[in-house]
Design an enzyme around this catalytic site. Structure first.
Site, PDB file in Angstrom:
ATOM      1  N   HIS A   1       5.710 -44.672 -29.087  1.00  0.00           N
ATOM      2  CA  HIS A   1       5.205 -44.473 -27.721  1.00  0.00           C
ATOM      3  C   HIS A   1       4.044 -43.476 -27.668  1.00  0.00           C
ATOM      4  CE1 HIS A   1       8.025 -46.806 -25.227  1.00  0.00           C
ATOM      5  NE2 HIS A   1       8.885 -46.579 -26.192  1.00  0.00           N
TER       6      HIS A   1
ATOM      7  N   SER B   1      11.381 -42.208 -25.650  1.00  0.00           N
ATOM      8  CA  SER B   1      11.029 -43.303 -24.742  1.00  0.00           C
ATOM      9  C   SER B   1      11.771 -43.283 -23.420  1.00  0.00           C
ATOM     10  CB  SER B   1      11.254 -44.637 -25.438  1.00  0.00           C
ATOM     11  OG  SER B   1      12.596 -44.740 -25.853  1.00  0.00           O
TER      12      SER B   1
ATOM     13  N   LYS C   1       3.609 -52.089 -28.478  1.00  0.00           N
ATOM     14  CA  LYS C   1       3.503 -51.326 -27.231  1.00  0.00           C
ATOM     15  C   LYS C   1       2.038 -51.230 -26.806  1.00  0.00           C
ATOM     16  CE  LYS C   1       8.048 -49.605 -27.748  1.00  0.00           C
ATOM     17  NZ  LYS C   1       8.898 -48.968 -28.736  1.00  0.00           N
TER      18      LYS C   1
HETATM   19  C1  LIG Z   1      10.021 -49.522 -29.470  1.00  0.00           C
HETATM   20  C2  LIG Z   1      10.347 -48.616 -30.569  1.00  0.00           C
HETATM   21  C3  LIG Z   1      10.555 -49.117 -31.857  1.00  0.00           C
HETATM   22  C4  LIG Z   1      10.592 -50.585 -32.145  1.00  0.00           C
HETATM   23  O1  LIG Z   1       9.314 -51.128 -32.188  1.00  0.00           O
HETATM   24  P1  LIG Z   1       9.152 -52.710 -32.319  1.00  0.00           P
HETATM   25  O2  LIG Z   1       7.820 -52.859 -32.921  1.00  0.00           O
HETATM   26  O3  LIG Z   1       9.247 -53.270 -30.935  1.00  0.00           O
HETATM   27  O4  LIG Z   1      10.244 -53.192 -33.199  1.00  0.00           O
HETATM   28  C5  LIG Z   1      10.770 -48.220 -32.870  1.00  0.00           C
HETATM   29  N1  LIG Z   1      10.818 -46.883 -32.646  1.00  0.00           N
HETATM   30  C6  LIG Z   1      10.632 -46.373 -31.413  1.00  0.00           C
HETATM   31  C7  LIG Z   1      10.666 -44.899 -31.226  1.00  0.00           C
HETATM   32  C8  LIG Z   1      10.396 -47.232 -30.335  1.00  0.00           C
HETATM   33  O5  LIG Z   1      10.223 -46.712 -29.126  1.00  0.00           O
END
Ligand SMILES: *Cc1c(COP(=O)(O)O)cnc(C)c1O
Length: 394
Positions: free
Chosen positions: A210, A182, A241
């Site tokens: 992502h 990310s 996301k």
């Molecule tokens: C954003 C993210 C998460 C967390 O996701 P949420 O649903 O916001 O808790 C987990 N793993 C990765 C790789 C992320 O980028």
């Protein structure tokens, strides 16, 4: 008697002095290409709302309809009395979308990792992790009693070496990687990870947070991007996301999903996703399944913006996705850049240590299908202005 909590003030002051203190802004508008923050309209370059679904009219309607039919709360943890028809339907649709046997939903992607990693590993096992894996994977690993090893970021020689050194020493070995990283926007070489894991009989797990709604046909994610259906044992996903809502899930082998129903602690001890969240996620999956239009627009926007930033002379790192790191290096420069952009009406967050290594601070621009060409041009003009002012570009 001294104040027991003065240390907090001291630590916070140190963060501020080092340029590592995070200022949290409060939004007074829905998510979208533009936001209202403190009464000011700003161009949004920092949310993970890749497809603009966070305030999509169809999805909002579906959430409202579900409230009318089912209320708001799930009432209990899933295993006691909190599983509604909506949760089951969402899991069926997610599995279908990802081309997996089955899926199980959690309250967040973070929870999906915390549920899964300790549930499938014990003290006789080995977890092998990419050096730059997400905090939720690291915490999931910490909750497990398994031994740990790390391979160099995206380095298959390093992974191979770790697998070789440990061959035959453990009951089970599991290899875990983020799909898209990310902070840099680079993609894990999942095809090669799977080849190696198969050679050594290791279980594979990828966190596609992502990649969902971004990679693969119509946003079906990293497994689809590499054509690895049926060869990745566990795919973690998030619905916060590209899906635009909130919630997490695991898709993969049906036996893993059944096991998580029995042994995933955040599943067993924390209540289910709420009714409107679940209905909204279902609507997002339906929308993505029906059309590739938004995913296509996301990529067109990303390619346009990144090419123009490079033409201006900015260093956008080695991104392969719509995540656009604008590399600045120095922490204080990144904060100053972000502050000046904000004064110019562009909301782009500075990202610094400990989220990225020291001396690798950056502004991370998150491109969305919600941006129009005019929005992107405006953002580019402001980046050019501030970049020249601060001596980042000529
Ligand atoms: C954003 C993210 C998460 C967390 O996701 P949420 O649903 O916001 O808790 C987990 N793993 C990765 C790789 C992320 O980028």
């Amino acid at each position: 008697m001294g104040d027991k909590l003065t240390w907090v003030e001291e630590e916070l002051d140190q963060l501020k002095a080092a340029g590592l203190y995070t200022t949290i802004r409060t939004l007074n508008s829905p998510q979208g290409a533009w936001l209202v923050v403190d009464g000011q309209k700003v161009l949004n370059f920092c949310s993970n709302n890749y497809l603009g679904l966070a305030n999509h009219p169809h999805i909002v309607t579906k959430a409202k309809e579900a409230i009318d039919q089912f209320g708001v709360g799930p009432g209990a943890v899933r295993t006691i009395a909190g599983t509604m028809r909506l949760h089951v339907e969402l899991e069926r649709r997610l599995a279908e979308f990802k081309g997996a046997e089955a899926a199980i939903s959690f309250q967040s992607g973070f929870n999906a990792n915390l549920a899964t990693i300790p549930a499938i590993t014990g003290k006789e096992d080995l977890i092998i992790s990419d050096a730059l894996n997400h905090a939720s994977i690291i915490d999931g690993v910490r909750l497990s009693k398994a031994s740990r090893a790390v391979f160099k970021h995206r380095d298959m020689d390093s992974l191979c070496q770790v697998l070789q050194e440990n061959a035959g020493k453990y009951r089970r070995t599991i290899v875990i990687s983020d799909g898209v990283f990310s902070m840099d926007g680079d993609i894990a070489p999942l095809d090669k990870i799977v080849d190696l894991a198969e050679e050594f009989g290791a279980i594979t797990m990828v966190d596609d947070a992502h990649g969902e709604g971004v990679l693969g046909r119509g946003g079906r994610g990293i497994v689809d991007h590499f054509g690895l259906h049926g060869r990745v044992d566990i795919e973690v996903g998030t619905m916060s996301k590209a899906f635009g809502v909130v919630g997490g899930y695991v898709a993969g082998d049906a036996r893993i999903v059944e096991w998580l129903h029995q042994r995933g602690r955040p599943f067993l001890f924390s209540s289910a996703m709420t009714v409107p969240d679940t209905a909204a996620c279902l609507a997002s999956v339906d929308l993505l399944s029906a059309s590739t239009e938004l995913v296509d627009r996301l990529w067109t926007n990303a390619r346009y913006f990144q090419a123009a930033m490079r033409d201006l002379g900015f260093d956008t790192g080695h991104t392969e996705t719509p995540i656009t790191p604008v590399m600045l290096g120095d922490e204080k420069l990144a904060q100053a850049f972000s502050r000046r952009l904000y004064e110019e009406g562009v909301f782009g967050t500075a990202i610094a240590y400990p989220t990225v290594p020291k001396g690798m601070a950056r502004i991370r621009v998150m491109i969305s299908a919600a941006h129009s060409r005019a929005d992107l041009d405006e953002g580019l003009a402001k980046f050019a202005k501030v970049g020249r002012e601060l001596g980042v570009i000529a």
